[in-house]
Motif scaffolding. Structure first.
Motif, PDB file in Angstrom:
ATOM      1  N   GLN A   1      17.407 -15.855  11.744  1.00 27.47           N
ATOM      2  CA  GLN A   1      15.980 -15.785  11.413  1.00 27.47           C
ATOM      3  C   GLN A   1      15.515 -14.351  11.656  1.00 27.47           C
ATOM      4  O   GLN A   1      15.606 -13.848  12.772  1.00 27.47           O
ATOM      5  CB  GLN A   1      15.154 -16.750  12.266  1.00 27.47           C
ATOM      6  CG  GLN A   1      15.357 -18.212  11.931  1.00 27.47           C
ATOM      7  CD  GLN A   1      14.419 -19.124  12.713  1.00 27.47           C
ATOM      8  OE1 GLN A   1      13.278 -18.757  13.025  1.00 27.47           O
ATOM      9  NE2 GLN A   1      14.879 -20.317  13.032  1.00 27.47           N
TER      10      GLN A   1
ATOM     11  N   GLY B   1      11.183 -17.187   2.651  1.00 28.71           N
ATOM     12  CA  GLY B   1      12.186 -16.562   3.492  1.00 28.71           C
ATOM     13  C   GLY B   1      13.513 -16.299   2.817  1.00 28.71           C
ATOM     14  O   GLY B   1      14.546 -16.204   3.485  1.00 28.71           O
TER      15      GLY B   1
ATOM     16  N   PRO C   1      11.545 -20.224   7.183  1.00 31.62           N
ATOM     17  CA  PRO C   1      11.917 -19.085   6.331  1.00 31.62           C
ATOM     18  C   PRO C   1      12.839 -18.160   7.113  1.00 31.62           C
ATOM     19  O   PRO C   1      12.456 -17.660   8.175  1.00 31.62           O
ATOM     20  CB  PRO C   1      10.573 -18.423   6.005  1.00 31.62           C
ATOM     21  CG  PRO C   1       9.652 -18.850   7.099  1.00 31.62           C
ATOM     22  CD  PRO C   1      10.121 -20.192   7.566  1.00 31.62           C
TER      23      PRO C   1
ATOM     24  N   TYR D   1       4.948 -17.685   7.240  1.00 32.34           N
ATOM     25  CA  TYR D   1       5.491 -18.971   6.784  1.00 32.34           C
ATOM     26  C   TYR D   1       4.918 -19.398   5.430  1.00 32.34           C
ATOM     27  O   TYR D   1       5.304 -20.440   4.906  1.00 32.34           O
ATOM     28  CB  TYR D   1       5.227 -20.049   7.829  1.00 32.34           C
ATOM     29  CG  TYR D   1       6.291 -20.119   8.910  1.00 32.34           C
ATOM     30  CD1 TYR D   1       6.653 -18.983   9.626  1.00 32.34           C
ATOM     31  CD2 TYR D   1       6.930 -21.307   9.234  1.00 32.34           C
ATOM     32  CE1 TYR D   1       7.622 -19.027  10.619  1.00 32.34           C
ATOM     33  CE2 TYR D   1       7.893 -21.367  10.222  1.00 32.34           C
ATOM     34  CZ  TYR D   1       8.238 -20.229  10.908  1.00 32.34           C
ATOM     35  OH  TYR D   1       9.203 -20.283  11.889  1.00 32.34           O
TER      36      TYR D   1
ATOM     37  N   LYS E   1      15.056 -15.219   6.071  1.00 27.16           N
ATOM     38  CA  LYS E   1      14.936 -13.778   5.854  1.00 27.16           C
ATOM     39  C   LYS E   1      13.484 -13.458   5.552  1.00 27.16           C
ATOM     40  O   LYS E   1      13.066 -13.350   4.400  1.00 27.16           O
ATOM     41  CB  LYS E   1      15.838 -13.322   4.709  1.00 27.16           C
ATOM     42  CG  LYS E   1      15.948 -11.805   4.594  1.00 27.16           C
ATOM     43  CD  LYS E   1      16.877 -11.384   3.466  1.00 27.16           C
ATOM     44  CE  LYS E   1      16.958  -9.857   3.387  1.00 27.16           C
ATOM     45  NZ  LYS E   1      17.815  -9.411   2.255  1.00 27.16           N
ATOM     46  N   SER E   2      12.704 -13.317   6.605  1.00 27.00           N
ATOM     47  CA  SER E   2      11.259 -13.163   6.441  1.00 27.00           C
ATOM     48  C   SER E   2      10.811 -11.814   6.980  1.00 27.00           C
ATOM     49  O   SER E   2      11.500 -10.813   6.828  1.00 27.00           O
ATOM     50  CB  SER E   2      10.541 -14.321   7.133  1.00 27.00           C
ATOM     51  OG  SER E   2       9.180 -14.354   6.786  1.00 27.00           O
TER      52      SER E   2
ATOM     53  N   ASN F   1      12.520 -11.412  11.415  1.00 27.84           N
ATOM     54  CA  ASN F   1      11.071 -11.144  11.403  1.00 27.84           C
ATOM     55  C   ASN F   1      10.826  -9.796  12.062  1.00 27.84           C
ATOM     56  O   ASN F   1      11.766  -9.142  12.491  1.00 27.84           O
ATOM     57  CB  ASN F   1      10.309 -12.214  12.199  1.00 27.84           C
ATOM     58  CG  ASN F   1      10.607 -13.630  11.781  1.00 27.84           C
ATOM     59  OD1 ASN F   1      11.582 -14.218  12.228  1.00 27.84           O
ATOM     60  ND2 ASN F   1       9.777 -14.199  10.932  1.00 27.84           N
TER      61      ASN F   1
END
Length: 287
Positions: A184, A110, A253, A106, A255-256, A186
């Motif tokens: 989202q 992102g 965020p 974070y 696109k992290s 990850n």
């Protein structure tokens, strides 16, 4: 035998780290809401931290204590700052040993993830900024430190409360439909996997900034489907939604995720795949 102070020791990562480290070190496990007065430590209180460190004199501090409610941090930025930033400053005051700080993806906005350690940081919520401020403090200090950024930590145990895995499994087992965000991204990471890396960092006295995450960038929706597949549950109960539909107080965020080339190339540490970590947990549960 060296001693390790583990703050936040009764959270899901704290429990995994305690199990991994207990045979090699004398553990001083603390938390904010625990039954034993001896183990209670509020890292946001400078006086309490000073007294506790003076009494126990740990060789290593593993700081897992944090205000992690992202929306709660947005509503109470002063509280988030007291714990996530000032708490680190308090723990480091006069400390001469190895300080290990758990951070987060974070700290990035992102927009262009997954990220390497050298990518520019740009937190878009109070939680991310408070963790980033702690990072900057450590990097600019003279303290022997290790910063480990992680993302989407999960476990499955009777004591686990805030675990995406446990929520998905228990919901699907009860035939409850769940809504999971599909925008989202990850790489979800098992607490057991991360605890093994932390154990390696402690034993090798490795310093610096590192990303650790299991291998596999995916959306939360895809992760929920993978959980259903591994645990033999009905994936039709999982419905996709957008983050914007949740009306959350804090921005996330989207696109992290974290890239782990540094630990692979410099430390020869290769994280397991997300699927492998899930299978390991499933086999251990004997459901």
């Amino acid at each position: 035998m060296k001693s390790i102070l583990i703050t936040g020791a009764f959270g899901q990562l704290g429990l995994a780290c305690s199990s991994s480290l207990q045979t090699k070190f004398r553990l001083i496990k603390t938390g904010l809401n625990v039954n034993s007065v001896t183990n209670k430590l509020d890292i946001s209180s400078k006086k309490s931290v000073e007294s506790f460190l003076g009494q126990h004199s740990p060789d290593i501090i593993l700081n897992l204590a944090a205000m992690t409610d992202v929306d709660g941090c947005e509503r109470d930025p002063e509280g988030a700052n007291r714990v996530n930033f000032e708490g680190v400053v308090n723990l480091c005051e006069g400390f001469k040993g190895h300080f290990i700080q758990l951070s987060t993806d974070y700290v990035f906005n992102g927009l262009k993830g997954p990220y390497l350690e050298e990518h520019p940081t740009d937190a878009i919520c109070v939680y991310g900024q408070s963790k980033l401020d702690a990072e900057k403090f450590l990097i600019n200090s003279k303290i022997n430190h290790t910063i480990i950024r992680a993302n989407v930590l999960y476990s499955y145990s009777p004591d686990t409360k805030a675990s995406f895995l446990k929520w998905v499994v228990e919901s699907l087992k009860d035939s409850k439909g769940i809504n999971v965000v599909r925008d989202q991204w990850n790489n979800p990471t098992s607490t057991n996997s991360l605890a093994q890396f932390i154990n390696w960092v402690v034993l090798s006295e490795t310093y610096g900034l590192y990303h650790y995450a299991d291998n596999g960038i995916m959306s939360r929706f895809e992760f929920a489907h993978l959980i259903a597949e591994v645990f033999g549950l009905d994936s039709d109960l999982i419905k996709p939604i957008l983050t914007s539909e949740l009306d959350q107080a804090a921005s996330r965020p989207l696109k992290s995720g974290l890239r782990t080339q540094k630990i692979q190339n410099q430390l020869s540490v290769v994280p397991p795949t997300v699927q492998a970590s899930l299978i390991e947990i499933y086999n251990s549960l004997k459901l």
